[in-house]
Scaffold this motif. Structure first.
Motif, PDB file in Angstrom:
ATOM      1  N   GLU A 141     -24.632 -24.326  13.846  1.00 39.62           N
ATOM      2  CA  GLU A 141     -24.292 -22.975  14.297  1.00 39.62           C
ATOM      3  C   GLU A 141     -24.848 -22.755  15.695  1.00 39.62           C
ATOM      4  N   ARG A 143     -25.015 -19.920  18.988  1.00 42.41           N
ATOM      5  CA  ARG A 143     -24.775 -18.565  19.477  1.00 42.41           C
ATOM      6  C   ARG A 143     -24.542 -18.619  20.982  1.00 42.41           C
ATOM      7  N   LYS A 148     -20.353 -16.336  18.129  1.00 44.42           N
ATOM      8  CA  LYS A 148     -20.890 -17.463  17.378  1.00 44.42           C
ATOM      9  C   LYS A 148     -19.829 -18.559  17.265  1.00 44.42           C
ATOM     10  N   TYR A 150     -19.254 -22.885  15.804  1.00 42.77           N
ATOM     11  CA  TYR A 150     -19.780 -23.914  14.910  1.00 42.77           C
ATOM     12  C   TYR A 150     -19.381 -25.281  15.457  1.00 42.77           C
TER      13      TYR A 150
END
Length: 350
Positions: A141, A143, A148, A150
């Motif tokens: 993950e 930010r 956000k 992945y």
């Protein structure tokens, strides 16, 4: 002990140097990380004056050890810890106090800390696999200023060749799409893929209870289409994935940290350039070879062939197109008049 004395002697040499430069004792204490009272004590004891013959500063006086109240009970503590290595210091303190110990708890705690048997650490076993046998899959993950994302990472276990791409979601559709892109990048499929208890892959892991690993049925169909076996690390035993350099940590420290990205397109472009110019051409510290060169020379021809077409899921719905943006228009006001007015207008028009 010798090293401690050497460090103290070096500290006192620096102290003398700073005193000669005119620094205050408070400033010196802050620079050297020692208490100001220690400086006063060394000056009063004459420990900052060098020896006339050797030119060296004298060693600090050692405290005279006093006979401890604990001494008669040390054998009891050793015997108890030999038999039960995990007995707490509090429990041992209570036991010897019942036997007549009149000292404090701190003495017991420090003594126990020094003699408690330490279990040997579990040996770290590096599991190496043959060429083309295993790939390892992880999500990370991330930010970013615009939201956000992945990162899906796939690493070939033998060559350490890395593929990655960033996605807006972490779901099964993303996993299918990403793995198919990774297979195309490798030009083939490893015989097995190892996952770290990924929810979209593993629904239950009962191996520690003597039962079996339960994989998601839809993902098993995907695996059968491409021809690879599904494997998973046991819960809380990520060490079984330790033969490959931690790819997520490597991604964060070597690629993401200290870089600026303008958006998803720039993120993908920089990631591809990093794979081509850094991650896959560096000399890997375990294999001693460049992942790309090792892959081409020793692993690529061991991979399973690609499937003739992508997997078509009978369960997952196709990706929904983005909803069209509806432009709101202003309200049109309609003038309202009595019916007689419209009748007269109609009569006049006739």
């Amino acid at each position: 002990m010798g090293r401690c004395l050497l460090i103290k002697r070096e500290t006192r040499v620096l102290l003398v140097h700073y005193l000669e430069q005119g620094l205050s004792k408070s400033a010196i204490a802050e620079r050297l990380g020692i208490d100001r009272r220690t400086i006063h004590r060394w000056i009063a004891a004459g420990q900052l004056a060098p020896d006339v013959e050797t030119g060296l500063l004298p060693e600090p006086a050692r405290r005279q050890s006093r006979p401890a109240k604990l001494a008669p009970f040390e054998a009891i503590l050793r015997t108890r810890l030999d038999a039960y290595p995990e007995l707490s210091s509090v429990r041992l303190f209570e036991e010897i106090r019942a036997a007549g110990y009149a000292g404090g708890y701190t003495q017991v705690k420090e003594f126990v800390r020094g003699i408690r048997p330490q279990p040997a650490p579990d040996p770290v076993v590096r599991f190496e696999t043959e060429p083309g046998v295993q790939g390892q899959v992880d999500f990370a993950e991330v930010r970013l200023p615009w939201g956000k994302r992945y990162a899906l990472l796939v690493v070939l276990g033998y060559s350490r060749l890395l593929w990655l791409r960033f996605f807006p979601r972490q779901d099964m559709r993303t996993l299918f799409s990403g793995l198919e892109e990774a297979f195309a990048f490798f030009g083939g499929v490893p015989k097995e893929l190892l996952f770290d208890q990924m929810a979209s892959v593993i629904t239950a892991d009962l191996r520690d209870q003597g039962e079996r690993l339960v994989a998601n049925a839809e993902f098993l169909r995907f695996a059968a289409h491409w021809g690879f076996r599904v494997r998973a690390c046991r819960p809380y035993r990520a060490r079984t994935k330790g033969k490959v350099e931690r790819p997520i940590r490597y991604l964060r420290e070597n690629f993401l940290y200290g870089r600026d990205f303008l958006g998803d397109a720039d993120l993908d472009a920089q990631a591809k350039a990093w794979l081509d110019s850094v991650a896959n051409v560096r000399v890997h510290r375990t294999t001693g070879e460049q992942p790309w060169a090792r892959f081409q020379a020793q692993e690529q021809h061991h991979l399973l062939p690609l499937a003739e077409r992508p997997y078509r899921s009978l369960i997952l719905l196709p990706s929904e197109p983005a909803a069209p943006v509806v432009q709101r228009t202003g309200r049109v006001e309609v003038e309202k008049r009595p019916l007689q007015t419209y009748a007269r207008l109609a009569g006049g028009a006739a």
